[in-house]
Design an enzyme around this catalytic site. Structure first.
Site, PDB file in Angstrom:
ATOM      1  N   GLU A 124       0.834  -1.199   0.000  1.00  0.00           N
ATOM      2  CA  GLU A 124       0.000   0.000   0.000  1.00  0.00           C
ATOM      3  C   GLU A 124       0.872   1.254   0.000  1.00  0.00           C
ATOM      4  O   GLU A 124       2.090   1.193   0.151  1.00  0.00           O
ATOM      5  CB  GLU A 124      -0.906   0.023   1.243  1.00  0.00           C
ATOM      6  N   ASN A 125       0.216   2.388  -0.138  1.00  0.00           N
ATOM      7  CA  ASN A 125       0.814   3.716   0.029  1.00  0.00           C
ATOM      8  C   ASN A 125       1.868   4.000  -1.054  1.00  0.00           C
ATOM      9  O   ASN A 125       2.167   3.171  -1.896  1.00  0.00           O
ATOM     10  CB  ASN A 125       1.404   3.875   1.434  1.00  0.00           C
TER      11      ASN A 125
END
Length: 569
Positions: A406-407
């Site tokens: 993620e991110n």
């Protein structure tokens, strides 16, 4: 760590400068004048160009660049700085692939290719580009750039080789801190050195070196060429299935228990292609069937938050057997630990795992997440990252691992995506039978551009991922959580089908859903009734995995955990 799910957040809007881009912060200060000279010199190059000014010969209309549209699915023929280049399926200008250069604060993501040219000859270089401050040029020669191209824009430069010049290096790059740029359909028009028209010989001794239910591995003897072989195209019947620079390849996305005919052709830098090799036939292995199919109902259990429940109490109350234990992060460099704090062995995490196994269950660790110091960026090479994963596998004799990507540091970072995928390929090769899972955010219509890239690169790198799990939530308050989850999952299914050439059934079997019980970060509400609908849909479509965040939030009745225990795949 926070008590909310490590889920994807919407990317913030970044304003674009109207001025020429600056060097990264660590190069500013004592190097300001150097920077100004660099920009001034770049402007001069755009206006005047370099190269001999003698009367040029006439160029032929032939593209001298290999893999000019990146349709091979990899960077064969190109060299990119710092592992910043990758091949993506969206956005493209022509065909199905394009180059993505992930420029950072310290790297412009320069991708180049050297070709043989004739002295004192005129050439035209062009490329379709998209992004901020994208540059196209010839090393030691002319260059051009665009400050902002929201859609594909064509850049073109012309140059003349020197009186004794026999090679030229063309390049593309972005600019410091300006983010990812895209390039497609690059062309260098002109005569190749010596006007090479001789094709390579056909590759010899093509043979099958291995098969699975969905793949065939091949090898062959190298071809020869008067100038040099630059690569090989592998054909499945009349369809090009792979392009490689070496003499081995694995063709994936095949149907179990099916016969396929393969041939290989060699190619040189001038674009000459050899005759086809002798054909070889391979039959994929039968489908392993239900007994070996990867199925996992594994809600999240987080020991680093609040007052975590006793795993065996939850198992006894609900019948759940698997847990996804969160989160493995990096500590002091490329070293795995729980929450960057607790050691792999000798603590509460190992004790919990032992208690779960003693009660007849098992765990899959969640490596990564939304926040914290993650192994993907902390480990500098795929081999180092695979070594970190191996420490976790060895500590618990694991049957499966899940990388929650993620991110912007992992999911929206092309180099780290590729590092993770390559590391997972390595650990699968070193641990027969290990199952690998990728968990990542999604739109309510299916994967976003970064999710599509992750899937495409998993195919291109032969990562052999067993399950692609999406997190269908945080679409916005008031969303129809059942309808949005189904729509997102169908979008993932269609992407897997088109990328791996799978059937509906094969794609569903490689899919996972990781939801959020009760209220999400953005105020959506998934009730037990909605989660039951989602589980029943997942069972009806034979998907491979079901999870939710988190058992910690399922007190006191363990309703969502009980519902998840009814997942059969």
């Amino acid at each position: 760590m926070t008590c909310t799910r490590h889920s994807a957040r919407p990317a913030s809007s970044v304003g674009r400068s109207l001025h020429p881009p600056l060097l990264p912060r660590h190069l500013i200060g004592g190097h300001v004048r150097t920077r100004n000279r660099l920009l001034a010199g770049l402007s001069a190059l755009m206006v005047a160009g370099f190269g001999a000014l003698a009367a040029p010969t006439t160029a032929h209309a032939a593209n001298l660049l290999s893999n000019a549209g990146f349709e091979s699915g990899d960077l064969s023929g190109w060299s990119c700085s710092g592992s910043t280049g990758s091949v993506v399926g969206s956005p493209v200008h022509g065909g199905s692939k394009a180059l993505a250069g992930a420029a950072t604060a310290g790297d412009t993501a320069r991708c180049s290719q050297r070709v043989t040219v004739q002295p004192n000859t005129a050439y035209t270089l062009s490329s379709w580009v998209r992004g901020s401050y994208v540059h196209l040029g010839v090393t030691g020669g002319t260059a051009t750039w665009t400050s902002s191209a929201s859609d594909y824009t064509k850049l073109t430069v012309s140059f003349t080789t020197g009186a004794n010049q026999t090679s030229a290096e063309v390049y593309l790059h972005g600019w410091y801190g300006q983010g990812t740029y895209y390039a497609d359909d690059v062309s260098l028009d002109g005569p190749g050195g010596g006007d090479d028209t001789q094709a390579p010989t056909a590759p010899g001794n093509l043979k099958v070196t291995g098969t699975t239910a969905t793949s065939v591995s091949l090898s062959w003897d190298p071809a020869t060429d008067n100038v040099g072989v630059t690569g090989y195209d592998v054909y499945r019947g009349d369809t090009r299935a792979a392009s490689v620079t070496g003499t081995t390849a694995t063709v994936t996305g095949l149907t179990p228990n099916t016969g396929y005919d393969f041939t290989v052709r060699a190619k040189d830098r001038a674009g000459n292609t050899s005759p086809a090799s002798a054909s070889v036939r391979a039959t994929t292995a039968p489908d392993s069937g239900g007994s070996d199919r990867f199925i996992q109902a594994a809600p999240y259990l987080y020991l680093g938050w609040g007052n975590p429940p006793a795993a065996t109490e939850v198992m006894n109350a609900t019948g759940i057997k698997w847990f996804t234990m969160a989160f493995i992060l990096a500590q002091n460099g490329c070293n795995p630990s729980w929450d960057s704090q607790r050691p792999l062995t000798g603590g509460v995490d190992e004790a919990t795992i032992k208690s779960i196994r003693a009660a007849g269950g098992d765990i899959v660790p969640s490596i990564g997440g939304w926040s914290g110091n993650k192994l993907g960026p902390a480990c500098s090479t795929p081999e180092a990252l695979a070594g970190a994963y191996q420490k976790v596998i060895d500590a618990y004799r694991l049957k499966a691992i899940d990388v929650d990507i993620e991110n912007t540091d992992e999911f929206e970072n092309a180099a780290v995506q590729d590092r993770i995928l390559t590391a997972l390929r390595i650990v699968k090769q070193n641990n027969p039978g290990l199952k690998t899972i990728l968990t990542f955010p999604t739109l309510n219509t299916g994967p976003n551009s970064w999710g599509n890239r992750l899937i495409e690169r998993a195919a291109a790198l032969n990562a052999d991922i067993d399950n692609f799990t999406i997190m269908p939530f945080n679409f916005g308050g008031g969303a129809d959580m059942y309808g949005s989850t189904v729509k997102a999952t169908e979008g993932l299914k269609n992407k897997l089908k088109s990328t791996f050439n799978w059937t509906d059934a094969q794609a569903y079997a490689h899919i996972g859903i990781s939801g959020m019980n009760d209220s999400s970060d953005t105020g959506e509400v998934t009730t037990p009734q909605i989660w039951t609908q989602i589980r029943d849909w997942a069972n009806a479509h034979d998907i491979g995995r079901l999870a939710f965040w988190a058992v910690n939030r399922d007190r006191p009745s363990w309703q969502f955990t009980s519902i998840t225990a009814g997942f059969t795949g």
